[in-house]
Scaffold this motif. Structure first.
Motif, PDB file in Angstrom:
ATOM      1  N   ILE A  23      42.623  27.781  50.061  1.00 50.80           N
ATOM      2  CA  ILE A  23      43.114  28.492  48.936  1.00 50.80           C
ATOM      3  C   ILE A  23      44.142  29.462  49.412  1.00 50.80           C
ATOM      4  O   ILE A  23      45.172  29.722  48.745  1.00 50.80           O
ATOM      5  CB  ILE A  23      42.006  28.957  47.958  1.00 50.80           C
ATOM      6  CG1 ILE A  23      41.195  27.762  47.277  1.00 50.80           C
ATOM      7  CG2 ILE A  23      42.595  29.797  46.746  1.00 50.80           C
ATOM      8  CD1 ILE A  23      41.962  26.881  46.356  1.00 50.80           C
ATOM      9  N   ASP A  24      43.733  30.358  50.372  1.00 59.03           N
ATOM     10  CA  ASP A  24      44.540  31.347  50.995  1.00 59.03           C
ATOM     11  C   ASP A  24      46.008  30.607  51.342  1.00 59.03           C
ATOM     12  O   ASP A  24      46.802  31.117  51.066  1.00 59.03           O
ATOM     13  CB  ASP A  24      44.200  32.047  52.174  1.00 59.03           C
ATOM     14  CG  ASP A  24      42.845  33.127  51.460  1.00 59.03           C
ATOM     15  OD1 ASP A  24      42.931  33.359  50.131  1.00 59.03           O
ATOM     16  OD2 ASP A  24      42.058  33.488  52.277  1.00 59.03           O
ATOM     17  N   ILE A  64      35.836  27.296  54.563  1.00 58.56           N
ATOM     18  CA  ILE A  64      37.010  26.524  54.728  1.00 58.56           C
ATOM     19  C   ILE A  64      37.699  26.445  53.302  1.00 58.56           C
ATOM     20  O   ILE A  64      39.136  26.518  53.189  1.00 58.56           O
ATOM     21  CB  ILE A  64      36.532  25.061  55.052  1.00 58.56           C
ATOM     22  CG1 ILE A  64      36.071  25.382  56.652  1.00 58.56           C
ATOM     23  CG2 ILE A  64      37.689  24.323  55.146  1.00 58.56           C
ATOM     24  CD1 ILE A  64      35.484  24.062  57.203  1.00 58.56           C
ATOM     25  N   GLN A  65      36.907  26.259  52.275  1.00 59.82           N
ATOM     26  CA  GLN A  65      37.613  26.151  51.063  1.00 59.82           C
ATOM     27  C   GLN A  65      38.349  27.375  50.532  1.00 59.82           C
ATOM     28  O   GLN A  65      39.619  27.252  49.931  1.00 59.82           O
ATOM     29  CB  GLN A  65      36.522  25.517  50.082  1.00 59.82           C
ATOM     30  CG  GLN A  65      36.133  24.387  50.020  1.00 59.82           C
ATOM     31  CD  GLN A  65      34.751  24.320  48.710  1.00 59.82           C
ATOM     32  OE1 GLN A  65      34.424  25.143  48.498  1.00 59.82           O
ATOM     33  NE2 GLN A  65      34.333  23.093  48.832  1.00 59.82           N
ATOM     34  N   LEU A  66      37.991  28.436  50.945  1.00 55.01           N
ATOM     35  CA  LEU A  66      38.398  29.793  50.403  1.00 55.01           C
ATOM     36  C   LEU A  66      39.766  29.925  51.358  1.00 55.01           C
ATOM     37  O   LEU A  66      40.792  30.263  50.996  1.00 55.01           O
ATOM     38  CB  LEU A  66      37.573  31.076  51.015  1.00 55.01           C
ATOM     39  CG  LEU A  66      36.328  31.188  49.719  1.00 55.01           C
ATOM     40  CD1 LEU A  66      35.300  32.204  50.321  1.00 55.01           C
ATOM     41  CD2 LEU A  66      37.013  31.572  48.402  1.00 55.01           C
ATOM     42  N   LYS A 117      43.797  34.683  43.168  1.00 47.91           N
ATOM     43  CA  LYS A 117      44.987  34.699  43.825  1.00 47.91           C
ATOM     44  C   LYS A 117      46.429  34.234  42.993  1.00 47.91           C
ATOM     45  O   LYS A 117      47.490  34.989  43.111  1.00 47.91           O
ATOM     46  CB  LYS A 117      44.921  33.677  45.217  1.00 47.91           C
ATOM     47  CG  LYS A 117      43.746  33.809  45.878  1.00 47.91           C
ATOM     48  CD  LYS A 117      44.012  35.013  47.079  1.00 47.91           C
ATOM     49  CE  LYS A 117      43.222  35.194  47.941  1.00 47.91           C
ATOM     50  NZ  LYS A 117      41.707  35.107  47.899  1.00 47.91           N
ATOM     51  N   PHE A 118      46.045  33.233  42.301  1.00 52.15           N
ATOM     52  CA  PHE A 118      47.168  32.678  41.555  1.00 52.15           C
ATOM     53  C   PHE A 118      47.835  33.052  40.413  1.00 52.15           C
ATOM     54  O   PHE A 118      48.909  32.845  39.933  1.00 52.15           O
ATOM     55  CB  PHE A 118      46.809  31.129  41.548  1.00 52.15           C
ATOM     56  CG  PHE A 118      47.186  29.991  42.692  1.00 52.15           C
ATOM     57  CD1 PHE A 118      48.133  29.280  42.707  1.00 52.15           C
ATOM     58  CD2 PHE A 118      46.245  30.143  43.541  1.00 52.15           C
ATOM     59  CE1 PHE A 118      48.399  28.605  43.842  1.00 52.15           C
ATOM     60  CE2 PHE A 118      46.299  29.464  44.781  1.00 52.15           C
ATOM     61  CZ  PHE A 118      47.348  28.637  44.791  1.00 52.15           C
ATOM     62  N   PHE A 119      46.938  33.994  39.707  1.00 54.23           N
ATOM     63  CA  PHE A 119      47.510  34.653  38.636  1.00 54.23           C
ATOM     64  C   PHE A 119      48.692  35.174  38.905  1.00 54.23           C
ATOM     65  O   PHE A 119      49.430  35.864  37.978  1.00 54.23           O
ATOM     66  CB  PHE A 119      46.322  35.511  37.817  1.00 54.23           C
ATOM     67  CG  PHE A 119      46.421  36.909  38.317  1.00 54.23           C
ATOM     68  CD1 PHE A 119      47.019  37.807  37.866  1.00 54.23           C
ATOM     69  CD2 PHE A 119      45.728  37.305  39.401  1.00 54.23           C
ATOM     70  CE1 PHE A 119      47.151  39.109  38.172  1.00 54.23           C
ATOM     71  CE2 PHE A 119      45.513  38.581  39.792  1.00 54.23           C
ATOM     72  CZ  PHE A 119      46.384  39.386  39.212  1.00 54.23           C
ATOM     73  N   ALA A 149      49.961  17.134  53.890  1.00 52.84           N
ATOM     74  CA  ALA A 149      49.322  17.401  52.362  1.00 52.84           C
ATOM     75  C   ALA A 149      49.399  18.785  52.033  1.00 52.84           C
ATOM     76  O   ALA A 149      49.405  19.011  50.727  1.00 52.84           O
ATOM     77  CB  ALA A 149      47.896  16.891  52.638  1.00 52.84           C
ATOM     78  N   VAL A 150      49.371  19.721  52.707  1.00 51.39           N
ATOM     79  CA  VAL A 150      49.344  21.166  52.475  1.00 51.39           C
ATOM     80  C   VAL A 150      50.809  21.176  51.683  1.00 51.39           C
ATOM     81  O   VAL A 150      51.107  21.783  50.357  1.00 51.39           O
ATOM     82  CB  VAL A 150      49.367  22.159  53.668  1.00 51.39           C
ATOM     83  CG1 VAL A 150      49.823  23.618  53.183  1.00 51.39           C
ATOM     84  CG2 VAL A 150      48.009  21.788  54.243  1.00 51.39           C
ATOM     85  N   GLU A 151      52.039  20.818  52.441  1.00 50.07           N
ATOM     86  CA  GLU A 151      53.343  20.851  51.773  1.00 50.07           C
ATOM     87  C   GLU A 151      53.409  20.232  50.340  1.00 50.07           C
ATOM     88  O   GLU A 151      54.052  20.609  49.221  1.00 50.07           O
ATOM     89  CB  GLU A 151      54.281  20.372  52.638  1.00 50.07           C
ATOM     90  CG  GLU A 151      54.701  21.095  53.951  1.00 50.07           C
ATOM     91  CD  GLU A 151      55.466  22.006  53.662  1.00 50.07           C
ATOM     92  OE1 GLU A 151      56.088  22.331  52.603  1.00 50.07           O
ATOM     93  OE2 GLU A 151      55.726  22.916  54.649  1.00 50.07           O
ATOM     94  N   ARG A 152      52.792  19.097  50.122  1.00 47.63           N
ATOM     95  CA  ARG A 152      52.628  18.223  48.923  1.00 47.63           C
ATOM     96  C   ARG A 152      52.014  19.073  47.823  1.00 47.63           C
ATOM     97  O   ARG A 152      52.510  19.313  46.881  1.00 47.63           O
ATOM     98  CB  ARG A 152      52.192  16.807  48.969  1.00 47.63           C
ATOM     99  CG  ARG A 152      52.718  15.888  49.596  1.00 47.63           C
ATOM    100  CD  ARG A 152      52.166  14.411  49.422  1.00 47.63           C
ATOM    101  NE  ARG A 152      50.842  14.210  49.939  1.00 47.63           N
ATOM    102  CZ  ARG A 152      50.747  14.042  51.234  1.00 47.63           C
ATOM    103  NH1 ARG A 152      51.503  13.791  52.069  1.00 47.63           N
ATOM    104  NH2 ARG A 152      49.423  13.898  51.630  1.00 47.63           N
TER     105      ARG A 152
END
Length: 287
Positions: free
Chosen positions: A249-250, A244-246, A151-153, A119-122
């Motif tokens: 995201i990392d 866990i969510q953070l 993180k993503f910008f 799921a991480v890969e997807r």
């Protein structure tokens, strides 16, 4: 499995009768110490009879108390246990701080063992191919969405985070094919977010969820990362779930960075270097 024993103890705590619950609470308060207790000592600590302890052990798939202690030791060896160590009104700073740190470490350990790497890969695939990314979250998850934007910008594409329901709905309705919407929700039961996921998907966006497995939100998502920590956010402020969510995201941001390859690293370095003049040097007076 043996390493799930402590998790099962906690999950079934309310189902046990009063006497067996006393035994469970003694074990969960200090599982490592419980492995060295004799059946008489455990019965005394729980204020129950020895037959009650044996009945309790068989209730969790053990042949008796010696077999239960072996399974308990194996559970401890399999990873940091998520134990019931609720903060009490009379706890000292040392006690409640240790409990919060312990619960967080344990929840991360449990989540790491349960995470679906496929799921991480997807999700990394979807994020790498996105034309633009929107992160949605409410409450504590809204702060996680803001961190995700931070993180993503860096990946040279439009990235925004929204913690307002009306803005989320309007942005979802304006999505197009190639857009990715990431919705972060611990429970996956917030009606507005489930509706927003449906609106975004109908508009052509890929909808990704970091949420509870088999939840209404998960059912509306193209792909999900399941977060199933034993935390009652209906009554208490979210703590371990947010961490866990953070962390997830990392992990996703790291995956996207690796997909971009070494040629992308100078761009990241340029962003990092832009902050150099905003900081005092390490050898500055007062440092």
């Amino acid at each position: 499995m043996a390493h799930d024993l402590l998790v099962r103890l906690r999950e079934r705590l309310e189902e046990l009768n009063r006497s067996e619950r006393k035994v469970a609470n003694v074990i969960l308060s200090d599982p490592a110490a419980a492995t060295s207790l004799s059946i008489a000592s455990l019965a005394q600590a729980a204020s129950v009879s020895e037959p009650t302890v044996n009945r309790f052990c068989r209730n969790f798939g053990a042949k008796g108390y010696p077999d239960f202690k072996i399974k308990l030791a194996q559970s401890l060896a399999g990873g940091t246990p998520y134990v019931t160590r609720a903060v009490e009104p009379g706890d000292t700073a040392t006690q409640y701080t240790h409990k919060i740190f312990g619960a967080t470490i344990a929840a991360l350990d449990e989540a790491q063992r349960d995470i679906d790497m496929a799921a991480v890969e997807r999700m990394v695939d979807y994020l790498t191919q996105a034309k633009q990314i929107h992160f949605f979250g409410l409450g504590a998850s809204g702060a996680v969405a803001q961190d995700a934007q931070h993180k993503f910008f860096r990946f040279n594409l439009p990235v925004m985070a929204y913690a307002d329901v009306l803005m989320q709905r309007m942005v979802a309705a304006s999505c197009h094919t190639g857009d990715v919407v990431v919705i972060i929700s611990y429970t996956g039961r917030t009606r507005e977010l489930v509706d927003i996921a449906r609106v975004a998907r109908e508009a052509g966006a890929v909808v990704l969820g970091i949420t509870a497995p088999a939840s209404p939100l998960a059912n509306e998502c193209s792909a999900t990362l399941d977060v199933a920590t034993p935390e009652d956010t209906d009554h208490y402020m979210p703590m371990t779930s947010r961490v866990i969510q953070l962390t997830l995201i990392d992990a996703l941001a790291t995956g996207v960075t690796l997909r971009r390859g070494e040629d992308f690293l100078p761009h990241l370095k340029k962003i990092k270097d832009s902050l150099r003049d905003t900081r005092f040097p390490l050898d500055a007076p007062g440092q």
